[in-house]
Design a protein around this motif. Structure first.
Motif, mmCIF file in Angstrom:
data_model
loop_
_atom_site.group_PDB
_atom_site.id
_atom_site.type_symbol
_atom_site.label_atom_id
_atom_site.label_comp_id
_atom_site.label_asym_id
_atom_site.label_seq_id
_atom_site.Cartn_x
_atom_site.Cartn_y
_atom_site.Cartn_z
ATOM 1 N N ALA A 130 8.356 -21.969 -8.879
ATOM 2 C CA ALA A 130 7.113 -21.384 -9.376
ATOM 3 C C ALA A 130 6.349 -22.372 -10.244
ATOM 4 N N ALA A 131 7.095 -23.180 -11.009
ATOM 5 C CA ALA A 131 6.428 -24.122 -11.911
ATOM 6 C C ALA A 131 5.865 -25.327 -11.184
ATOM 7 N N SER A 132 6.505 -25.722 -10.075
ATOM 8 C CA SER A 132 6.128 -26.984 -9.441
ATOM 9 C C SER A 132 5.513 -26.827 -8.058
ATOM 10 N N ALA A 140 3.438 -34.487 -13.099
ATOM 11 C CA ALA A 140 4.714 -34.605 -13.797
ATOM 12 C C ALA A 140 5.827 -33.831 -13.104
ATOM 13 N N LEU A 141 5.500 -32.704 -12.480
ATOM 14 C CA LEU A 141 6.519 -31.857 -11.883
ATOM 15 C C LEU A 141 6.775 -32.164 -10.406
ATOM 16 N N TYR A 142 6.125 -33.192 -9.868
ATOM 17 C CA TYR A 142 6.293 -33.437 -8.433
ATOM 18 C C TYR A 142 7.720 -33.866 -8.102
ATOM 19 N N GLY A 143 8.332 -34.681 -8.968
ATOM 20 C CA GLY A 143 9.718 -35.075 -8.740
ATOM 21 C C GLY A 143 10.648 -33.873 -8.725
ATOM 22 N N MET A 144 10.396 -32.901 -9.610
ATOM 23 C CA MET A 144 11.199 -31.692 -9.626
ATOM 24 C C MET A 144 10.994 -30.897 -8.336
#
Length: 292
Positions: A130-132, A140-144
């Motif tokens: 949901a966050a990414s 910043a969240l693309y790796g996650m």
């Protein structure tokens, strides 16, 4: 059952890898499952080092707790053996003191790894996703986001499931490409990833269709190609010359996949043996007798 999380041996290996990742004693052994478990271990490490700032839905929290408790009860975690257990199933009095702690610790590790795996899988497809889910390369969240996808692949129980996941990821890459139009380098890189995911998924699904001698997996491929071709074609509207050229390469790939799927469907229908040759799209069939 060959699910990576619910095989006891793999669960024990998962527990060992988690211990090693957290600075525990190295076991100096290798397992064929290590490559599949590595993405889950990586997600676990990332979650401990850089937990995402996501507010978990209360209903999800309650449901996850209930599921873990039910699994603990089903697996016997925290319970003692029944009083009537046969004597042959118990260690002798002389060996009980030395064997029981090791056996208990090993079983607890395995069961704990199963519970951790369930929790990691549930988290991977809920709060983190949901966050990414809207992240694109450079965020910043693309790796996650990509780590979550690798964890989903590790959780998949069959080649068909993994193939379907790769096609889902190709659709995701397409959405990212739509956000990056005009950024020549970023746009091309995302389409490269999209095409790679497409080939991976198609190769797994076409191989499954040939091995099973039935076209159900090819139906999945054809449905994907039809929808993806339309969506990729929409990227041509208002695109720069460079973006149009790169987009057409993806359209050519989808056309090749459609032709391969049709050829495999015909080969299965006329009873041809499994092809010996294969390429990036999977088995490469011969033409049925009497056809050109």
């Amino acid at each position: 059952m060959d699910n990576i999380l619910f095989s006891r041996r793999r669960a024990e290996r998962f527990a060992q890898l988690l211990d090693e990742a957290n600075g525990g004693r190295r076991h100096h052994v290798r397992s064929r499952a290590d490559g599949q478990l590595a993405p889950l271990v990586a997600v676990g490490q990332r979650l401990s080092v850089d937990p995402p700032a996501v507010e978990v839905d209360p209903d999800f929290r309650t449901g996850l707790r209930a599921m873990l408790l039910a699994t603990a009860v089903r697996e016997g975690l925290g319970t003692t053996p029944p009083a009537g257990e046969p004597a042959t199933a118990r260690p002798t009095a002389t060996t009980r003191g030395s064997l029981l702690p090791a056996v208990t610790a090993r079983r607890a590790r395995a069961r704990g790894a199963i519970l951790i795996g369930i929790a990691a899988g549930a988290i991977a497809v809920s709060g983190i996703s949901a966050a990414s889910e809207n992240a694109v390369p450079g965020d910043a969240l693309y790796g996650m986001k990509r780590s979550t996808e690798r964890a989903q692949l590790a959780l998949a129980s069959s080649d068909i499931s993994r193939g379907q996941l790769f096609l889902d990821f190709a659709r995701t890459r397409l959405g990212e490409a739509a956000e990056l139009r005009g950024d020549r380098i970023g746009y091309s890189a995302v389409l490269d990833d999209m095409d790679a995911d497409t080939r991976q998924g198609v190769r797994l699904l076409t191989a499954a269709a040939v091995q099973r001698a039935e076209p159900a997996s090819l139906d999945t491929v054809n449905t994907f190609v039809a929808g993806q071709s339309r969506a990729v074609g929409n990227l041509l509207d208002g695109a720069t010359r460079a973006d149009r050229e790169r987009t057409r390469r993806s359209l050519v790939l989808l056309d090749s996949i459609r032709e391969r799927s049709d050829a495999l469907r015909a080969a299965i229908a006329c009873g041809l043996p499994a092809p010996a040759a294969s390429d990036a799209l999977g088995p490469a069939p011969s033409a049925c007798p009497g056809t050109r």
